[in-house]
Design an enzyme around this catalytic site. Structure first.
Site, PDB file in Angstrom:
ATOM      1  N   GLU A 131       6.109   4.934  -4.119  1.00 10.02           N
ATOM      2  CA  GLU A 131       5.519   5.069  -5.450  1.00 10.02           C
ATOM      3  C   GLU A 131       5.622   3.789  -6.286  1.00 10.02           C
ATOM      4  O   GLU A 131       6.110   3.802  -7.419  1.00 10.02           O
ATOM      5  CB  GLU A 131       6.162   6.255  -6.177  1.00 10.02           C
ATOM      6  N   ASN A 135       4.071   4.122   0.212  1.00  7.88           N
ATOM      7  CA  ASN A 135       3.758   5.528  -0.027  1.00  7.88           C
ATOM      8  C   ASN A 135       3.490   5.755  -1.519  1.00  7.88           C
ATOM      9  O   ASN A 135       4.202   5.223  -2.366  1.00  7.88           O
ATOM     10  CB  ASN A 135       4.986   6.348   0.404  1.00  7.88           C
ATOM     11  N   HIS A 144       0.480  15.586  -3.157  1.00  5.43           N
ATOM     12  CA  HIS A 144       0.957  16.689  -4.006  1.00  5.43           C
ATOM     13  C   HIS A 144      -0.242  17.100  -4.877  1.00  5.43           C
ATOM     14  O   HIS A 144      -0.399  16.653  -6.015  1.00  5.43           O
ATOM     15  CB  HIS A 144       2.133  16.235  -4.858  1.00  5.43           C
ATOM     16  N   GLU A 176       3.316  13.853   2.229  1.00  2.10           N
ATOM     17  CA  GLU A 176       4.067  14.833   1.431  1.00  2.10           C
ATOM     18  C   GLU A 176       3.158  15.966   0.963  1.00  2.10           C
ATOM     19  O   GLU A 176       3.234  16.409  -0.187  1.00  2.10           O
ATOM     20  CB  GLU A 176       4.726  14.148   0.224  1.00  2.10           C
ATOM     21  N   ASP A 191       1.477  19.163  -0.206  1.00  4.90           N
ATOM     22  CA  ASP A 191       1.618  20.544  -0.673  1.00  4.90           C
ATOM     23  C   ASP A 191       0.591  20.747  -1.768  1.00  4.90           C
ATOM     24  O   ASP A 191      -0.048  19.791  -2.221  1.00  4.90           O
ATOM     25  CB  ASP A 191       3.045  20.895  -1.151  1.00  4.90           C
TER      26      ASP A 191
END
Length: 349
Positions: free
Chosen positions: A144, A189, A229, A259, A261
């Protein structure tokens, strides 16, 4: 689909044990973030991981706050147990993460100079990557790094590293990791890259600018991780995401979903309706990426709704449990898992 994108073996696929490479296996390996204790204490959780995953990544354990409770102490208990589980069962383990602005122990706020920041960053990577050299083969080196609302003058997120070293901390982290483990696959990432918003478009541009600069200066970087996300209340910019991935692919970089979801606090309450909406959003996201290249992996941030970070920040107003992941709280498959299976296997065709 595979014929148009090439038939070279993916790094993760090559790393899997021979017995795992069956004709029915997906062309793209699937994995999930794991919590350490349930791997050993919850037989149903362990079975779910072994039934579905080829990759695991620690939800915690390798973050600074877990590893470095004190400036002079490294606690490898969690990642050692995670990696032991992976190796015992023929799984790959990704490393998450070496450098991040978040989950930092309080002592790092006392770092007072560029020299001190450089020393702590380099010595941390040397210690951690050195311990797992040849065993953890893919690292989220910088997690990030892009600001939430990047501007031309301030594209990089504020952090202890940015404050003392400027954006050069990213190059330093990548070069240090490559020096310690030349065979490791190095990843940057980030999140919200898919959003059809001004900030989403700005993040894609800032990310591409960063990657182009690193590549132009021969900084070791192999892939970009798209977290995923996903917020269903924020539209996915399908064409923008596909174009972003295509540019990465043209630069010779791999792409991972790291990641995934679906944050379901804005979705209707009825379970069947909500699960269908979650699956549809995940499908849209994956297809936008797959339209440009074959991802190296698809990893969800957890495998079961029993263990998810989502309620910490996105509790539903109706009090119902969140359902952001491929398996429900009883480890039963949901439509999202079928979407992932269909997507990862579609590249066999």
């Amino acid at each position: 689909m595979l014929g148009a994108l090439g038939t070279g073996t993916l790094p993760y696929l090559a790393a899997l044990p021979a017995y795992a490479k069956t004709p029915a296996m997906a062309a793209i390996p699937y994995g999930a973030a794991v919590r350490t204790d349930p791997l050993y204490d919850d037989p149903a959780y362990k079975k779910a991981i072994l039934d579905h995953c080829q990759i695991i990544v620690g939800e915690g354990g390798l973050k600074w706050i877990d590893l470095r409770p004190d400036r002079h102490i490294f606690d490898f208990t969690q990642p050692d147990r995670q990696l032991a589980f992976a190796e015992e069962h023929g799984l790959e383990m990704r490393g998450h993460t070496l450098i991040w602005y978040g989950a930092m122990p309080e002592w790092t706020e006392t770092i007072a100079s560029a020299e001190e920041a450089r020393f702590e960053l380099v010595s941390h990577i040397e210690t951690v990557v050195g311990r797992y050299r040849g065993r953890i083969r893919s690292w989220d080196v910088c997690n990030e790094p892009i600001a939430d609302n990047p501007t031309r003058d301030a594209p990089i997120r504020d952090s202890v590293w940015q404050r003392h070293l400027g954006r050069d901390y990213i190059e330093l982290a990548l070069r240090t990791t490559a020096a310690i483990d030349p065979d490791a696959r190095l990843v940057i990432n980030d999140y919200d890259i898919e959003q059809a918003t001004d900030s989403g478009r700005a993040k894609r541009k800032a990310f591409l600018d960063l990657v182009r600069d690193l590549k132009a200066r021969d900084v070791p970087l192999h892939a970009v991780g798209l977290q995923g996300h996903i917020r269903p209340d924020i539209p996915i910019d399908r064409s923008g995401l596909t174009a972003f991935v295509a540019e990465l692919d043209a630069m010779g970089l791999g792409v991972l979903v790291t990641e995934l979801d679906v944050i379901d606090d804005s979705l209707p309450g009825p379970v069947a309706e909500r699960d269908a909406a979650v699956a549809a959003v995940a499908k849209e996201f994956l297809e936008a990426i797959g339209a440009a290249c074959r991802p190296e992996a698809v990893v969800t941030w957890g495998i079961s709704d029993r263990f998810t970070w989502v309620p910490i920040w996105f509790t539903r107003g109706d009090g119902m449990p969140n359902r952001p992941l491929p398996l429900d709280a009883d480890y039963q498959k949901k439509p999202m898992m079928q979407v992932i299976e269909d997507f990862t296997r579609s590249f066999n065709q």
